[in-house]
Scaffold this motif. Structure first.
Motif, PDB file in Angstrom:
ATOM      1  N   ALA A 185      44.769  44.743  46.054  1.00 21.53           N
ATOM      2  CA  ALA A 185      43.397  45.162  46.333  1.00 21.53           C
ATOM      3  C   ALA A 185      42.684  45.605  45.073  1.00 21.53           C
ATOM      4  CB  ALA A 185      43.403  46.296  47.365  1.00 21.53           C
ATOM      5  N   ALA A 186      43.376  46.356  44.241  1.00 20.08           N
ATOM      6  CA  ALA A 186      42.757  46.835  43.002  1.00 20.08           C
ATOM      7  C   ALA A 186      42.365  45.684  42.095  1.00 20.08           C
ATOM      8  CB  ALA A 186      43.714  47.788  42.292  1.00 20.08           C
ATOM      9  N   ALA A 187      43.225  44.671  41.990  1.00 17.86           N
ATOM     10  CA  ALA A 187      42.957  43.548  41.085  1.00 17.86           C
ATOM     11  C   ALA A 187      41.917  42.592  41.653  1.00 17.86           C
ATOM     12  CB  ALA A 187      44.261  42.810  40.783  1.00 17.86           C
TER      13      ALA A 187
ATOM     14  N   GLU B  20      38.848  27.969  50.800  1.00 22.92           N
ATOM     15  CA  GLU B  20      39.453  26.645  50.988  1.00 22.92           C
ATOM     16  C   GLU B  20      40.332  26.273  49.793  1.00 22.92           C
ATOM     17  OE1 GLU B  20      36.052  24.232  51.626  1.00 22.92           O
ATOM     18  OE2 GLU B  20      35.704  24.944  53.682  1.00 22.92           O
ATOM     19  N   ALA B  21      39.849  26.573  48.597  1.00 24.03           N
ATOM     20  CA  ALA B  21      40.630  26.247  47.400  1.00 24.03           C
ATOM     21  C   ALA B  21      41.916  27.062  47.335  1.00 24.03           C
ATOM     22  CB  ALA B  21      39.780  26.485  46.151  1.00 24.03           C
ATOM     23  N   LEU B  22      41.836  28.338  47.706  1.00 22.01           N
ATOM     24  CA  LEU B  22      43.021  29.197  47.644  1.00 22.01           C
ATOM     25  C   LEU B  22      44.036  28.845  48.734  1.00 22.01           C
ATOM     26  CD1 LEU B  22      41.390  32.664  46.865  1.00 22.01           C
ATOM     27  CD2 LEU B  22      42.843  31.301  45.349  1.00 22.01           C
ATOM     28  N   ARG B  23      43.536  28.435  49.903  1.00 20.11           N
ATOM     29  CA  ARG B  23      44.463  28.078  50.981  1.00 20.11           C
ATOM     30  C   ARG B  23      45.208  26.784  50.690  1.00 20.11           C
ATOM     31  NH1 ARG B  23      42.316  28.488  56.925  1.00 20.11           N
ATOM     32  NH2 ARG B  23      44.530  28.825  57.365  1.00 20.11           N
ATOM     33  N   ALA B  24      44.708  25.992  49.770  1.00 16.17           N
ATOM     34  CA  ALA B  24      45.452  24.808  49.338  1.00 16.17           C
ATOM     35  C   ALA B  24      46.655  25.193  48.497  1.00 16.17           C
ATOM     36  CB  ALA B  24      44.525  23.880  48.553  1.00 16.17           C
ATOM     37  N   GLN B  25      46.643  26.440  47.985  1.00 19.49           N
ATOM     38  CA  GLN B  25      47.725  26.895  47.111  1.00 19.49           C
ATOM     39  C   GLN B  25      48.619  27.957  47.755  1.00 19.49           C
ATOM     40  OE1 GLN B  25      46.335  27.704  42.953  1.00 19.49           O
ATOM     41  NE2 GLN B  25      44.303  27.273  43.793  1.00 19.49           N
ATOM     42  N   PHE B  26      48.027  28.783  48.646  1.00 20.06           N
ATOM     43  CA  PHE B  26      48.755  29.908  49.227  1.00 20.06           C
ATOM     44  C   PHE B  26      48.529  29.952  50.734  1.00 20.06           C
ATOM     45  CE2 PHE B  26      47.459  31.080  44.943  1.00 20.06           C
ATOM     46  CZ  PHE B  26      48.632  31.552  44.380  1.00 20.06           C
ATOM     47  N   ALA B  27      49.559  30.373  51.452  1.00 15.83           N
ATOM     48  CA  ALA B  27      49.422  30.571  52.896  1.00 15.83           C
ATOM     49  C   ALA B  27      48.821  31.942  53.159  1.00 15.83           C
ATOM     50  CB  ALA B  27      50.786  30.457  53.569  1.00 15.83           C
ATOM     51  N   PHE B  28      47.722  31.990  53.911  1.00 13.39           N
ATOM     52  CA  PHE B  28      47.147  33.239  54.407  1.00 13.39           C
ATOM     53  C   PHE B  28      46.166  32.884  55.513  1.00 13.39           C
ATOM     54  CE2 PHE B  28      44.485  32.043  50.766  1.00 13.39           C
ATOM     55  CZ  PHE B  28      43.194  32.127  51.284  1.00 13.39           C
TER      56      PHE B  28
ATOM     57  N   ARG C 145      49.803  35.624  40.547  1.00 18.13           N
ATOM     58  CA  ARG C 145      49.471  34.222  40.784  1.00 18.13           C
ATOM     59  C   ARG C 145      48.250  34.095  41.698  1.00 18.13           C
ATOM     60  NH1 ARG C 145      55.135  33.409  40.709  1.00 18.13           N
ATOM     61  NH2 ARG C 145      55.277  33.659  42.985  1.00 18.13           N
ATOM     62  N   LEU C 146      48.211  34.920  42.754  1.00 20.36           N
ATOM     63  CA  LEU C 146      47.062  34.865  43.658  1.00 20.36           C
ATOM     64  C   LEU C 146      45.786  35.307  42.955  1.00 20.36           C
ATOM     65  CD1 LEU C 146      45.793  34.464  46.451  1.00 20.36           C
ATOM     66  CD2 LEU C 146      46.508  36.797  47.032  1.00 20.36           C
ATOM     67  N   VAL C 147      45.859  36.397  42.229  1.00 18.64           N
ATOM     68  CA  VAL C 147      44.673  36.908  41.538  1.00 18.64           C
ATOM     69  C   VAL C 147      44.197  35.913  40.492  1.00 18.64           C
ATOM     70  CG1 VAL C 147      43.789  38.735  40.041  1.00 18.64           C
ATOM     71  CG2 VAL C 147      45.269  39.327  41.987  1.00 18.64           C
ATOM     72  N   SER C 148      45.114  35.322  39.758  1.00 18.41           N
ATOM     73  CA  SER C 148      44.740  34.340  38.740  1.00 18.41           C
ATOM     74  C   SER C 148      44.083  33.110  39.371  1.00 18.41           C
ATOM     75  CB  SER C 148      45.970  33.906  37.934  1.00 18.41           C
ATOM     76  OG  SER C 148      46.486  35.006  37.191  1.00 18.41           O
TER      77      SER C 148
ATOM     78  N   ALA D  87      42.497  33.073  42.244  1.00 14.04           N
ATOM     79  CA  ALA D  87      41.183  33.491  42.734  1.00 14.04           C
ATOM     80  C   ALA D  87      40.186  33.590  41.585  1.00 14.04           C
ATOM     81  CB  ALA D  87      41.304  34.823  43.450  1.00 14.04           C
ATOM     82  N   ARG D  88      40.638  34.098  40.481  1.00 13.81           N
ATOM     83  CA  ARG D  88      39.757  34.193  39.302  1.00 13.81           C
ATOM     84  C   ARG D  88      39.316  32.809  38.868  1.00 13.81           C
ATOM     85  NH1 ARG D  88      43.039  36.693  36.268  1.00 13.81           N
ATOM     86  NH2 ARG D  88      42.338  38.798  36.779  1.00 13.81           N
ATOM     87  N   ALA D  89      40.194  31.863  38.929  1.00 13.48           N
ATOM     88  CA  ALA D  89      39.859  30.491  38.493  1.00 13.48           C
ATOM     89  C   ALA D  89      38.830  29.837  39.410  1.00 13.48           C
ATOM     90  CB  ALA D  89      41.136  29.643  38.421  1.00 13.48           C
ATOM     91  N   VAL D  90      39.001  30.017  40.726  1.00  8.29           N
ATOM     92  CA  VAL D  90      38.061  29.347  41.639  1.00  8.29           C
ATOM     93  C   VAL D  90      36.756  30.098  41.770  1.00  8.29           C
ATOM     94  CG1 VAL D  90      39.963  28.316  42.924  1.00  8.29           C
ATOM     95  CG2 VAL D  90      38.994  30.480  43.723  1.00  8.29           C
ATOM     96  N   LEU D  91      36.729  31.369  41.407  1.00  6.27           N
ATOM     97  CA  LEU D  91      35.490  32.138  41.490  1.00  6.27           C
ATOM     98  C   LEU D  91      34.693  32.082  40.191  1.00  6.27           C
ATOM     99  CD1 LEU D  91      36.850  35.230  43.454  1.00  6.27           C
ATOM    100  CD2 LEU D  91      35.122  33.634  44.274  1.00  6.27           C
TER     101      LEU D  91
END
Length: 341
Positions: free
Chosen positions: A269-271, A299-307, A332-335, A337-341
């Protein structure tokens, strides 16, 4: 897609200590249906945790624990008050109604938490033969939105329910996470706070599959041995459920696993909240992070991670952390997310 994700804490594997306990229980023969040393030890550990006079019953799963609790407490014309986001209400496929025959009176809440005022307002037309009669209030600890009731909040709800002749049930699928977050015992948030019946969870905290219905008010357990069998929740080889519970309670393994999951969620949450376009939507008090972010990013993140997408209309997602979530998983998730945002 990576094989490690944030879909649910029951997506994680089984803790090695639990697997070891199951392996040890697999040696030799033992009587079935709970007449074994493992079940007796587990029941004694549960009484140490929750009180010497409580009545614990091992079952297969969380939905079974919740539905059986309601079956034991309610008559067919009685109802259970719960939050509109409660697992009972939205994630049990209508089982409370279909199997327990109990109507749910679901209430809109802020951050998933019932209050005494909400409960009192739902207790109406008592004694009116045309209207379902409230019998139990059910709270989730931690809530489905990752928030945590304090002991004082649970006690206030217990006082209100008892003053109105109702029973307080707790869905404790993540009670371990709540107790770890507050830094108290399991008993502090349940028996000592006035809870009458508890569904105590283990599957979301490192077990293969074992839950416990704990009647903290012993008289509610009358006839329950028959009800558990009738409801298809009596395990023949119960030692394998009991061995898991014994491992979870030994040296407070439950606390260390839950505290780790909570810490990973706090770090996530902090990151993640520092990224543009991300807004954390509920207080992060246990092992869940809820946030809104742009749909394309989801959509981009769900292609990489399950949630899960929790609320499609709001573009709100849920990320769950587990006993085995690592800092690398978070990074990995934060990175990403940073890339797609």
């Amino acid at each position: 897609m990576t094989d490690r994700g944030f879909a649910s804490d029951n997506a994680a594997g089984v803790h090695p200590a639990v697997l070891d306990a199951i392996t040890r229980a697999n040696e030799g023969h033992a009587f079935g249906y709970g007449r074994d040393d493992w079940t007796h030890r587990a029941e004694e550990l549960l009484r140490e945790q929750f009180g010497s006079d409580v009545q614990p019953f091992l079952v297969w799963g969380g939905t079974g624990a919740n539905v059986l609790s309601l079956r034991a407490i309610c008559r067919p014309w009685e109802a259970a008050i719960c939050a509109d986001c409660a697992h009972l209400n939205v994630d049990e496929a209508g089982a409370p109604e279909a199997i327990a025959g109990v109507k749910l009176l679901d209430l809109a809440t802020e951050h998933g938490k019932l209050t005494p005022t909400m409960v009192e307002r739902a207790i109406v037309r008592v004694g009116d033969q045309h209207v379902v009669q409230p019998r139990v209030a059910s709270v989730s600890e931690a809530t489905e939105l990752g928030t945590v009731y304090s002991r004082e909040e649970v006690t206030a709800l217990a006082d209100t329910t008892h003053a109105n002749g109702l029973v307080l049930h707790m869905d404790g699928a993540r009670l371990s996470n709540a107790a770890a977050a507050i830094g108290c015992s399991l008993r502090d948030l349940s028996a000592e706070a006035g809870v009458d019946a508890l569904s105590f969870g283990g599957t979301k905290n490192g077990l293969l599959g074992a839950e416990v219905i704990v009647f903290l008010k012993p008289e509610l357990a009358e006839g329950f041995v028959y009800l558990r069998k009738q409801s298809l929740q009596l395990a023949s080889k119960m030692r394998f459920l009991a061995a898991q519970i014994e491992a979870l309670l030994h040296d407070e393994l439950w606390r260390s696993l839950a505290a780790h999951a909570n810490a990973m969620a706090a770090g996530l949450a902090a990151a993640i909240s520092e990224l543009p376009g991300v807004r954390v939507t509920h207080p992060v008090e246990s092992n869940a992070v809820f946030a809104t972010l742009p749909r394309q990013a989801i959509e981009a993140l769900r292609a990489q991670f399950a949630f899960y997408v929790w609320d499609e209309a709001r573009d709100e997602v849920r990320w769950m952390c587990s006993w085995d979530t690592t800092e690398d998983d978070i990074e990995r998730l934060v990175s990403a997310a940073r890339a797609v945002l």
